[in-house]
Design a protein around this motif. Structure first.
Motif, PDB file in Angstrom:
ATOM      1  N   VAL A   1       5.360   4.054  11.556  1.00 11.87           N
ATOM      2  CA  VAL A   1       4.187   4.586  10.648  1.00 11.87           C
ATOM      3  C   VAL A   1       2.913   3.703  11.311  1.00 11.87           C
ATOM      4  CG1 VAL A   1       3.175   4.821   8.431  1.00 11.87           C
ATOM      5  CG2 VAL A   1       5.858   5.298   8.872  1.00 11.87           C
ATOM      6  N   GLY A   2       3.211   2.590  11.265  1.00 14.30           N
ATOM      7  CA  GLY A   2       2.081   1.913  11.950  1.00 14.30           C
ATOM      8  C   GLY A   2       0.907   1.563  10.789  1.00 14.30           C
ATOM      9  N   PHE A   3       1.093   1.332   9.411  1.00 19.12           N
ATOM     10  CA  PHE A   3       0.252   1.139   8.325  1.00 19.12           C
ATOM     11  C   PHE A   3      -0.952   2.426   8.419  1.00 19.12           C
ATOM     12  CE2 PHE A   3      -2.803  -1.240   5.759  1.00 19.12           C
ATOM     13  CZ  PHE A   3      -1.814  -1.678   4.851  1.00 19.12           C
ATOM     14  N   ALA A   4      -0.369   3.487   8.351  1.00 19.71           N
ATOM     15  CA  ALA A   4      -1.399   4.650   8.339  1.00 19.71           C
ATOM     16  C   ALA A   4      -1.914   5.270   7.051  1.00 19.71           C
ATOM     17  CB  ALA A   4      -0.570   5.619   9.230  1.00 19.71           C
ATOM     18  N   THR A   5      -3.182   5.746   6.975  1.00 19.51           N
ATOM     19  CA  THR A   5      -3.603   6.389   5.962  1.00 19.51           C
ATOM     20  C   THR A   5      -3.794   7.831   6.260  1.00 19.51           C
ATOM     21  OG1 THR A   5      -5.855   6.028   6.862  1.00 19.51           O
ATOM     22  CG2 THR A   5      -4.985   4.275   5.243  1.00 19.51           C
ATOM     23  N   PRO A   6      -4.070   8.753   5.384  1.00 18.47           N
ATOM     24  CA  PRO A   6      -4.114   9.979   5.776  1.00 18.47           C
ATOM     25  C   PRO A   6      -5.613  10.330   5.943  1.00 18.47           C
ATOM     26  CG  PRO A   6      -4.052   9.666   3.282  1.00 18.47           C
ATOM     27  CD  PRO A   6      -3.645   8.484   3.796  1.00 18.47           C
ATOM     28  N   GLU A   7      -5.977   9.753   7.146  1.00 12.22           N
ATOM     29  CA  GLU A   7      -7.338   9.959   7.599  1.00 12.22           C
ATOM     30  C   GLU A   7      -7.795  11.221   7.738  1.00 12.22           C
ATOM     31  OE1 GLU A   7      -9.474   8.336  11.468  1.00 12.22           O
ATOM     32  OE2 GLU A   7      -9.052   6.581   9.974  1.00 12.22           O
TER      33      GLU A   7
ATOM     34  N   ILE B   1      -0.941  -0.559  -4.597  1.00  8.49           N
ATOM     35  CA  ILE B   1      -2.184  -0.137  -4.644  1.00  8.49           C
ATOM     36  C   ILE B   1      -1.800   1.575  -3.936  1.00  8.49           C
ATOM     37  CG2 ILE B   1      -2.921  -1.248  -2.652  1.00  8.49           C
ATOM     38  CD1 ILE B   1      -5.003  -0.633  -5.584  1.00  8.49           C
ATOM     39  N   ARG B   2      -2.575   2.185  -4.689  1.00  5.15           N
ATOM     40  CA  ARG B   2      -2.650   3.899  -3.991  1.00  5.15           C
ATOM     41  C   ARG B   2      -4.187   4.211  -3.778  1.00  5.15           C
ATOM     42  NH1 ARG B   2       1.414   7.907  -3.996  1.00  5.15           N
ATOM     43  NH2 ARG B   2       2.575   6.607  -5.528  1.00  5.15           N
ATOM     44  N   PRO B   3      -5.009   4.078  -2.946  1.00  2.95           N
ATOM     45  CA  PRO B   3      -6.476   4.208  -2.787  1.00  2.95           C
ATOM     46  C   PRO B   3      -6.520   5.676  -2.299  1.00  2.95           C
ATOM     47  CG  PRO B   3      -5.729   3.205  -0.694  1.00  2.95           C
ATOM     48  CD  PRO B   3      -4.479   3.111  -1.686  1.00  2.95           C
ATOM     49  N   HIS B   4      -7.641   6.401  -2.815  1.00  2.31           N
ATOM     50  CA  HIS B   4      -7.919   7.724  -2.669  1.00  2.31           C
ATOM     51  C   HIS B   4      -9.166   7.769  -1.889  1.00  2.31           C
ATOM     52  CE1 HIS B   4      -4.452   8.794  -5.186  1.00  2.31           C
ATOM     53  NE2 HIS B   4      -5.095   7.812  -6.021  1.00  2.31           N
ATOM     54  N   ALA B   5      -9.445   9.174  -1.410  1.00  5.86           N
ATOM     55  CA  ALA B   5     -10.588   9.342  -0.406  1.00  5.86           C
ATOM     56  C   ALA B   5     -11.884   8.913  -1.260  1.00  5.86           C
ATOM     57  CB  ALA B   5     -10.770  10.848   0.089  1.00  5.86           C
ATOM     58  N   ALA B   6     -11.916   9.156  -2.450  1.00  4.20           N
ATOM     59  CA  ALA B   6     -13.065   8.696  -3.326  1.00  4.20           C
ATOM     60  C   ALA B   6     -13.354   7.511  -3.380  1.00  4.20           C
ATOM     61  CB  ALA B   6     -12.873   9.449  -4.782  1.00  4.20           C
TER      62      ALA B   6
ATOM     63  N   TYR C   1       0.846  -1.160  -0.043  1.00  2.00           N
ATOM     64  CA  TYR C   1      -0.131  -0.176  -0.041  1.00  2.00           C
ATOM     65  C   TYR C   1       0.805   1.207   0.082  1.00  2.00           C
ATOM     66  CZ  TYR C   1      -1.979   3.653   2.690  1.00  2.00           C
ATOM     67  OH  TYR C   1      -2.269   5.072   3.324  1.00  2.00           O
ATOM     68  N   VAL C   2       0.500   2.318  -0.923  1.00  2.00           N
ATOM     69  CA  VAL C   2       1.154   3.627  -0.895  1.00  2.00           C
ATOM     70  C   VAL C   2       0.428   4.759  -0.540  1.00  2.00           C
ATOM     71  CG1 VAL C   2       2.268   5.103  -2.575  1.00  2.00           C
ATOM     72  CG2 VAL C   2       2.849   2.716  -2.815  1.00  2.00           C
ATOM     73  N   ALA C   3       0.854   5.293   0.327  1.00  2.00           N
ATOM     74  CA  ALA C   3       0.046   6.472   0.949  1.00  2.00           C
ATOM     75  C   ALA C   3       0.428   7.816   0.291  1.00  2.00           C
ATOM     76  CB  ALA C   3       0.345   6.729   2.546  1.00  2.00           C
ATOM     77  N   ASP C   4      -0.272   8.748   0.003  1.00  2.00           N
ATOM     78  CA  ASP C   4      -0.456   9.850  -0.693  1.00  2.00           C
ATOM     79  C   ASP C   4       0.361  10.797   0.232  1.00  2.00           C
ATOM     80  OD1 ASP C   4      -1.754   9.324  -3.059  1.00  2.00           O
ATOM     81  OD2 ASP C   4      -3.604   9.844  -2.140  1.00  2.00           O
ATOM     82  N   GLU C   5       0.703  10.889   1.533  1.00  4.14           N
ATOM     83  CA  GLU C   5       1.401  11.763   2.041  1.00  4.14           C
ATOM     84  C   GLU C   5       2.715  11.331   2.297  1.00  4.14           C
ATOM     85  OE1 GLU C   5      -0.905  13.064   5.815  1.00  4.14           O
ATOM     86  OE2 GLU C   5      -2.566  13.629   4.366  1.00  4.14           O
ATOM     87  N   ASP C   6       3.868  12.224   2.438  1.00  6.15           N
ATOM     88  CA  ASP C   6       5.007  11.684   2.604  1.00  6.15           C
ATOM     89  C   ASP C   6       5.463  11.250   3.907  1.00  6.15           C
ATOM     90  OD1 ASP C   6       5.562  12.329  -0.050  1.00  6.15           O
ATOM     91  OD2 ASP C   6       6.348  14.319   0.370  1.00  6.15           O
ATOM     92  N   ASP C   7       4.911  11.862   4.968  1.00  7.40           N
ATOM     93  CA  ASP C   7       5.250  11.467   6.407  1.00  7.40           C
ATOM     94  C   ASP C   7       4.755   9.925   6.786  1.00  7.40           C
ATOM     95  OD1 ASP C   7       2.492  12.358   6.339  1.00  7.40           O
ATOM     96  OD2 ASP C   7       2.903  13.324   8.399  1.00  7.40           O
TER      97      ASP C   7
END
Length: 638
Positions: free
Chosen positions: A565-571, A338-343, A311-317
């Motif tokens: 990071v803990g498998f974080a999303t840009p929630e 996979i790079r999921p988005h909010a939509a 999984y690839v997050a959109d936010e660098d941090d």
């Protein structure tokens, strides 16, 4: 890996074949390769077939859905019996040491007709009875019928990797791999359990203990069995068959511990690679998943066609893509991303709610869901994943607080001061005071301490009067006088089970078997009896002994990572920017106002403050919106 279900009429009446068929069909995603049914009435031979009609006239019905992993031939069909027809089983999971057990059983005179681990369970039970349960290394939930004694045994693995839900009412007993199946039965109750609801909304806790979020539906606890007498079928109590043995810390040097840990880890990964279909891996780029991928390559060499999924997050941090790429290059793995988005989250959420049966704690579960969708698209049926490592090796930030508390409780003031100085310099070190306070302060002081830090046990948006009227006990998630070893043990019972539920539902939604090699009794027992400073070093470095054990196997740059990071999303960005209007409409919907557990106006006020001051954003917003949509989808009663 499969789905199982069963239905028993407690008064001996004929069971409804259509109800059993529904229990099975609702879980079809768990086993799309085959389906089988068994009908049984004491005194008569079982009837078996691929259609539910075979249970007509039976008081007990068992159902199985097969995902073929070992012995792909029709010989693996379930329900399966011993050659003499004495025992019958429906089984979900894998027994990784089945070859070793089979060899032992053959020396004792047992014979085998298939190459399945299912038949090994039957033979082991025929040979050793319930003592066989503690011999299995694997993940499992099964129902085993003894037609001579007219008894039904339900059992679940040591750590609760595989699910098993059940429900009693005055007329029947039912069980299934997923809660949604039981909710399809006639007159199924959907009444909320207030204590569990509080623990979910306030702390994000789910899946601990036997209760679910709905009254009357329970989980068979990990490392337990339940024995039902079909001659007099009345509610039975779960019985523990295995427990962790926490004794004094082992007298072993750090280097010796690292060497032994490496041996145990490689042994476990090797067992988890047993399969008659290709095996891939989930790869975040962290130490745990990288260790699994490196071990796979080390054990199987270049002959392994190694596919990993990231999984690839959109936010660098919070993006770990570069670490995953580094591990893939080091092992020659084929990496898929996979790079999921909010939509995507908004469009997939209703299906996810149906997949998980109960609310889930954060949007990181969605990222995992999309990984398993990607795995399915690449036609991989088995993957290895790193669940359990953080709970065993002190990987989360709160464990540093537990380690500091241990030093204080033992009167090691100088060591505690040194630990504080170095641990506080880590990327998440600013939270050390809060976590340490949770362990050091007695419960009487927890409430004012949490309020001082803006983490009240009853924030304004919760309807405290509604909860108090229902006898809900307010309590912090961590208790006074717990040190690191005790907290790690508790985490296996509380923090890990929700993660295992997410793993199971997300993987099985796409007919993928996910295996977790950190969770074997031998490996867990070893880690939890190591000295605490081997888990979290005196300078605050987490997973110290595992980092040492993996030297020369995992790239040094990954082993030396200090960030978590803990498998974080840009929630926060997803909800506050992309999905803000959707979230606000959900908070103000009729469905939200039908839930008395929180106060919509105050929840909206908290949301408005968070938009003005983003540092006030918290996970409660996701929990509430998830609860609203879940309650609406499942017609939950409050």
């Amino acid at each position: 890996m499969c789905g199982i279900a069963g239905l028993c009429q407690l008064a001996g009446d004929d069971l409804n074949a259509a109800s059993l068929a529904t229990l099975s069909s609702v879980q079809r995603h768990r086993g799309p390769d085959d389906a089988g049914f068994l009908g049984y009435r004491p005194g008569l031979a079982p009837t078996v077939g691929r259609r539910a009609e075979v249970v007509e006239g039976a008081m007990l019905g068992l159902a199985h859905l097969r995902l073929s992993i070992l012995d792909l031939s029709p010989a693996g069909f379930q329900p399966m019996s011993t050659p003499d027809g004495h025992y019958w089983i429906v089984f979900n999971g894998e027994i990784y040491n089945y070859l070793e057990l089979r060899g032992e059983l053959e020396l004792l005179g047992q014979t085998f007709r298939t190459q399945t681990d299912t038949e090994v369970i039957l033979a082991a039970y025929a040979q050793w009875g319930k003592q066989a349960l503690s011999r299995f290394v694997g993940m499992f939930a099964f129902a085993l019928l003894d037609v001579r004694k007219n008894r039904l045994l339900l059992a679940r693995d040591f750590f609760g990797i595989k699910p098993l839900y059940y429900n009693w009412d005055k007329n029947s007993f039912a069980f299934a791999s997923e809660l949604k199946a039981l909710l399809q039965l006639p007159n199924a109750s959907r009444q909320i359990q207030p204590q569990r609801l509080y623990e979910y909304l306030r702390f994000g806790l789910t899946d601990h203990g036997e209760d679910t979020l709905l009254i009357g539906y329970r989980q068979l606890p990990a490392a337990h069995y339940m024995d039902l007498d079909l001659n007099h079928p009345v509610p039975a109590s779960p019985v523990r068959y295995w427990r962790l043995d926490l004794h004094d810390e082992m007298d072993i040097s750090f280097d010796e511990a690292a060497t032994r840990l490496r041996e145990l880890f490689l042994k476990s990964v090797n067992l988890h690679l047993r399969s008659d279909v290709p095996v891939g891996a989930c790869l975040s780029g962290g130490i745990d998943s990288s260790a699994i991928v490196s071990a796979m390559r080390h054990l199987k060499g270049e002959s392994l066609d190694l596919h990993v999924f990231t999984y690839v997050a959109d936010e660098d941090d919070i993006c770990e893509e570069r670490w995953a790429d580094m591990e893939a290059r080091a092992t020659g793995a084929k990496i898929h991303k996979i790079r999921p988005h909010a939509a995507d989250l908004e469009s997939d959420l209703q299906r996810m709610i149906g997949v998980h049966d109960e609310p889930f704690g954060s949007t990181s579960v969605y990222a995992q869901y999309r990984i398993f969708q990607l795995i399915h698209e690449h036609k991989i049926k088995v993957v290895l994943d790193g669940q359990g490592a953080d709970e065993l090796l002190g990987g989360y930030n709160n464990y540093q607080g537990a380690r500091f508390a241990s030093l204080i409780h033992k009167g090691k003031w100088v060591a505690a001061a040194r630990f504080w100085k170095t641990a506080a310099s880590y990327p998440q070190g600013r939270y050390l005071l809060f976590y340490a306070g949770e362990y050091l302060l007695p419960e009487t002081l927890q409430k004012p301490f949490r309020r001082l830090l803006g983490k009240d046990l009853f924030p304004a948006w919760l309807n405290s009067e509604w909860f108090r009227e229902r006898g809900v006990r307010l309590h912090p998630p961590r208790q006074f006088s717990k040190g690191l070893r005790e907290e790690l043990r508790e985490s296996l019972k509380v923090n890990l089970l929700p993660l295992l539920r997410y793993e199971d539902r997300n993987s099985m939604a796409f007919s993928v078997e996910s295996r977790v090699p950190f969770l074997t009794p031998e490996l867990v027992q070893f880690l939890l009896n190591l000295p605490e400073e081997y888990i979290i070093a005196p300078d605050g470095m987490t997973k110290a002994v595992f980092r040492k054990a993996m030297q020369g196997l995992v790239p040094d740059a990954i082993l030396n990572r200090r960030d978590k990071v803990g498998f974080a999303t840009p929630e926060r960005n997803w909800l506050m920017t992309n999905l803000s209007s959707w979230l606000e409409s959900t908070f103000n919907s009729l469905a939200a106002h039908r839930i008395p557990a929180f106060i919509p106006s105050k929840l909206n006020a908290a949301w408005d403050r968070a938009k003005m001051h983003p540092r006030q954003f918290g996970w409660q917003f996701w929990r509430c919106v998830n609860l609203i949509l879940w309650a609406q989808a499942y017609n939950v009663e409050f």
